[in-house]
Design a protein around this motif. Structure first.
Motif, PDB file in Angstrom:
ATOM      1  N   SER A 328     -30.080  27.771 -32.641  1.00  0.00           N
ATOM      2  CA  SER A 328     -29.235  26.601 -32.437  1.00  0.00           C
ATOM      3  C   SER A 328     -27.792  26.989 -32.728  1.00  0.00           C
ATOM      4  O   SER A 328     -27.511  27.750 -33.647  1.00  0.00           O
ATOM      5  CB  SER A 328     -29.676  25.459 -33.342  1.00  0.00           C
ATOM      6  N   ARG A 329     -26.898  26.482 -31.894  1.00  0.00           N
ATOM      7  CA  ARG A 329     -25.480  26.777 -32.085  1.00  0.00           C
ATOM      8  C   ARG A 329     -24.892  25.752 -33.047  1.00  0.00           C
ATOM      9  O   ARG A 329     -25.515  24.734 -33.340  1.00  0.00           O
ATOM     10  CB  ARG A 329     -24.752  26.712 -30.737  1.00  0.00           C
ATOM     11  N   GLU A 331     -22.655  23.585 -32.542  1.00  0.00           N
ATOM     12  CA  GLU A 331     -22.516  22.256 -31.943  1.00  0.00           C
ATOM     13  C   GLU A 331     -23.857  21.521 -31.860  1.00  0.00           C
ATOM     14  O   GLU A 331     -23.898  20.295 -31.883  1.00  0.00           O
ATOM     15  CB  GLU A 331     -21.847  22.336 -30.567  1.00  0.00           C
ATOM     16  N   ASP A 332     -24.964  22.291 -31.761  1.00  0.00           N
ATOM     17  CA  ASP A 332     -26.272  21.628 -31.707  1.00  0.00           C
ATOM     18  C   ASP A 332     -26.590  20.960 -33.033  1.00  0.00           C
ATOM     19  O   ASP A 332     -27.087  19.834 -33.072  1.00  0.00           O
ATOM     20  CB  ASP A 332     -27.374  22.650 -31.388  1.00  0.00           C
ATOM     21  N   ILE A 333     -26.304  21.691 -34.139  1.00  0.00           N
ATOM     22  CA  ILE A 333     -26.546  21.126 -35.465  1.00  0.00           C
ATOM     23  C   ILE A 333     -25.612  19.939 -35.695  1.00  0.00           C
ATOM     24  O   ILE A 333     -26.019  18.882 -36.186  1.00  0.00           O
ATOM     25  CB  ILE A 333     -26.300  22.194 -36.555  1.00  0.00           C
ATOM     26  N   GLN A 336     -26.856  16.962 -33.873  1.00  0.00           N
ATOM     27  CA  GLN A 336     -28.084  16.438 -34.471  1.00  0.00           C
ATOM     28  C   GLN A 336     -27.761  15.528 -35.660  1.00  0.00           C
ATOM     29  O   GLN A 336     -28.256  14.396 -35.741  1.00  0.00           O
ATOM     30  CB  GLN A 336     -28.986  17.590 -34.929  1.00  0.00           C
TER      31      GLN A 336
END
Lengths: 415, 254
Positions: A328-329, A331-333, A336
């Motif tokens: 996960s990058r 920005e994904d975290i 979320q």
């Protein structure tokens, strides 16, 4: 295993769930209370506005009110200093008759308000006397005759000793008996009751069922000892000519009262629409201010969310580290955790809105049942605005914890 | 079963020269890894050995893009990774490598299936209509290869340690990686379960998977084909394993 064991385990599980839920709810309390406040303020403002608009509409959208005012004072209807207005004695029934001849005006009526004690056989009652003329039922759409009749033009200009009384007054003075034809004494003079008015209720706290209509000539010359009127109500020929009628009436009265402009006017011409706008604006400003105040409180609620999210990020460090390890990058975290904080904020908003809806529904139903207001509604904008504000708080106060989560070093987090 | 790795290319998978990592905490410098140079080919099963503090974990973190080196060069599959930004490294982790950790690092509230699926959730790179169908098949295959198909719906927290590590291996395989990194994969397991994990790793190695395993136990390291030894942050030894151990012939992991 045995049954009791599972009950015990269930209780332990339920308790830990509720403990957690309690903690969540506590963190959300700020948002919930803010949403509650926003909902209540907006709903009350909206209903007060609705109430005012409805009350004014009762006069009819084509009616225009002409009241006295002290020259150079530009305060609006009903707000100026009543005692100084009362000194203005220039508005007369002749003005009303002249106004009626204007092309855009269909009818006019005068109004004078006084008070006197009314005495019947064995009963006595302080009553408001509304001095008017034969045109009153044509101008005031809410004025309907129940029994008998309203007074005629000759009665209204001829100081006739006749009265048309409201339903409460009738009941107080005569009980269940038909008052038409009965006599009462006002300031030692005998008046004959020629009609009663259909029950009408209050308008701005002024109860029409408590008053008595009296020919304005009788009221001014015999009871008040004056020769002017306090207001004139005219009706435009239709809704489209209201503005023209306002202009015409103003011009005519300036000529008749020797005024060169607004600063010298000793009268004020206001259409129902203008009055609705003026009062609506006042209510709007007050309710905007209160809404702004309530919205500020959502910041406090937002801090609660931030606190909760920070705890969550701390507790889930190892999960965050793993997610980063498997690809996960940042920005994904970030998204979320941002989504989580928005969902939590919206959850709080739903609780707040539901609480407010229950409270407002109870209060609204009570007010309608008690007759304080005709109707009560919770406006959609209250729901949307409070949900929108908490959503914004969720984003605003979720960004910092989400950034911390996103920046987490996976190696340290999984150690 | 999972796809066989594509080992047709003859150029080495990993080439690192004088790789080093220094941590700065305030004014204090910690030289976690001073210098490591090596080349690792496709299909190799390499143990990185050393006592604690030797820098073996840091070395693995650098090789697996979890941390960026402070000196030296690192070419992975022919690419110089020092030029890559965080998102590109995340893509590499997602697409080209698999991880197995000492503490398993499963999400205990999720099912076995969902745990194995995790890397695929961050697969923003595979396009096409069959993406989700293909992903499902990959999860099935990965679970089958570690013998846990029957546990797919179990919550991870209800599994035994050995089963947990097998789920972690399935998770490492699900993206069909070029290389699998295992950090003390038997460290939290009893000897029997540890042996099971080593057996799976050796099977994967036989199928052609490249594996790099960090361990401080010599007997575990002996299951690999090559042992790299670190001491005080310096790569000191790099030798092939003689008398290699085979988990399927052993009774327990010594």
């Amino acid at each position: 295993m045995n049954f009791l064991y599972y009950i015990r385990i269930f209780l332990i599980a339920a308790k830990s769930l509720l403990d957690d839920f309690g903690r969540t709810l506590l963190s959300l309390l700020g948002i919930i209370v803010s949403v509650l406040a926003i909902m209540i303020v907006i709903t009350l403002g909206d209903n007060v506005d609705l109430y005012i608009q409805n009350q004014l509409s009762a006069f009819g959208t084509d009616s225009i009110q002409i009241e006295t005012k002290v020259p150079s004072e530009d305060l609006s209807i009903n707000i100026g200093d009543a005692s100084s207005r009362a000194q203005i004695t220039t508005l007369t029934a002749d003005d009303a008759r002249a106004l009626e001849k204007l092309p855009n005006v269909s009818v006019s009526t005068v109004g004078v308000i006084g008070q006197a004690r009314m005495v019947s056989d064995g009963e006595s009652k302080q009553a408001i006397l509304l001095g008017s003329d034969a045109n009153a039922p044509r101008v005031d759409g809410g004025l309907e005759i129940d029994r008998g009749r309203f007074f005629t033009e000759s009665e209204s200009i001829g100081k006739s000793h006749v009265l048309v009384i409201g339903s409460n007054l009738s009941r107080d003075l005569f009980g269940a008996l038909n008052p038409v034809g009965k006599r009462v004494r006002v300031k030692g003079v005998t008046y004959r009751i020629i009609g009663t008015i259909k029950e009408r209720g209050s308008l701005f706290g002024f109860n029409y069922d408590d008053l008595a209509y009296i020919p304005y000539t009788a009221l001014t010359s015999e009871i008040l000892g004056t020769d002017h009127v306090q207001y004139i109500t005219i009706k435009a020929t239709d809704d489209d000519t209201v503005d023209a009628a306002v202009g015409d009436a103003t011009s005519l009265l300036r000529i008749r009262h020797n005024s060169n402009g607004p600063g010298q006017d000793d009268f004020m011409v206001t259409s129902t629409e203008q009055a609705q706008n003026i009062l609506g604006n006042i209510v709007g400003v007050v309710s905007l201010l209160l809404t702004a105040l309530a919205s500020v409180s959502i910041i406090v609620g937002g801090v609660g969310i931030m606190n909760m999210m920070l705890m969550s990020v701390e507790e889930r460090r190892s999960e965050i580290g793993l997610r980063k390890a498997v690809g996960s990058r940042e920005e994904d975290i970030l998204s979320q955790f941002l989504i989580e904080s928005i969902v939590i904020a919206l959850f709080a908003a739903i609780i707040g809105i539901a609480l407010a809806a229950v409270l407002l529904w109870v209060a609204g139903t009570y007010s309608v049942n008690e007759g304080y207001v005709d109707s009560f509604r919770i406006p959609l904008k209250a729901v949307l605005l409070s949900a929108g504000f908490s959503c914004a708080a969720g984003i605003l106060f979720g960004v910092y914890p989400a950034k911390i989560a996103a920046k987490t070093n996976p190696v340290e987090a999984m150690r | 079963m999972t796809e066989k790795p594509d080992n047709t290319s003859t150029k080495p998978l990993i080439v690192c020269k004088d790789l080093g990592k220094t941590f700065y905490t305030g004014d204090i410098e910690t030289h976690a890894l001073r210098s490591a140079s090596c080349t690792i080919d496709r299909g190799e099963f390499v143990s990185i050995m050393g006592p604690s503090g030797s820098g073996k974990s840091t070395f693995m973190h650098l090789l697996s893009f979890l941390e960026e080196p402070t000196k030296g060069s690192y070419h992975f599959d022919g690419r110089d990774i020092s030029t890559f930004d965080g998102s590109t490294l995340a893509k590499l982790r997602n697409q080209e490598i698999g991880f197995i950790f000492q503490a398993f690092n499963l999400l205990s509230r999720l099912s076995v299936w969902d745990n194995v699926e995790l890397p695929l959730l961050y697969d923003f790179y595979t396009k096409g209509l069959n993406r989700s169908k293909e992903h499902k098949q990959r999860i099935k295959d990965a679970l089958e290869s570690v013998g846990l198909s029957h546990r797919a719906d179990y919550k991870a927290q209800y599994l035994s340690g050995g089963e947990k590590q097998r789920v972690a291996i399935a998770r490492a395989l699900v993206n069909n990686p070029k290389i699998i990194f295992a950090d003390e994969p038997t460290g939290n397991l009893d000897s029997k379960a540890g042996l099971g994990v080593m057996q799976i790793l050796q099977e994967l190695s036989e199928k052609g998977h490249t594996i790099i395993m960090v361990t401080h136990e010599h007997s575990t390291a002996m299951h690999a084909t090559r042992i790299i030894g670190l001491k005080d942050g310096i790569l000191e030894t790099d030798e092939p394993v003689e008398n290699r151990l085979f988990a399927k012939d052993e009774q327990e992991l010594k």
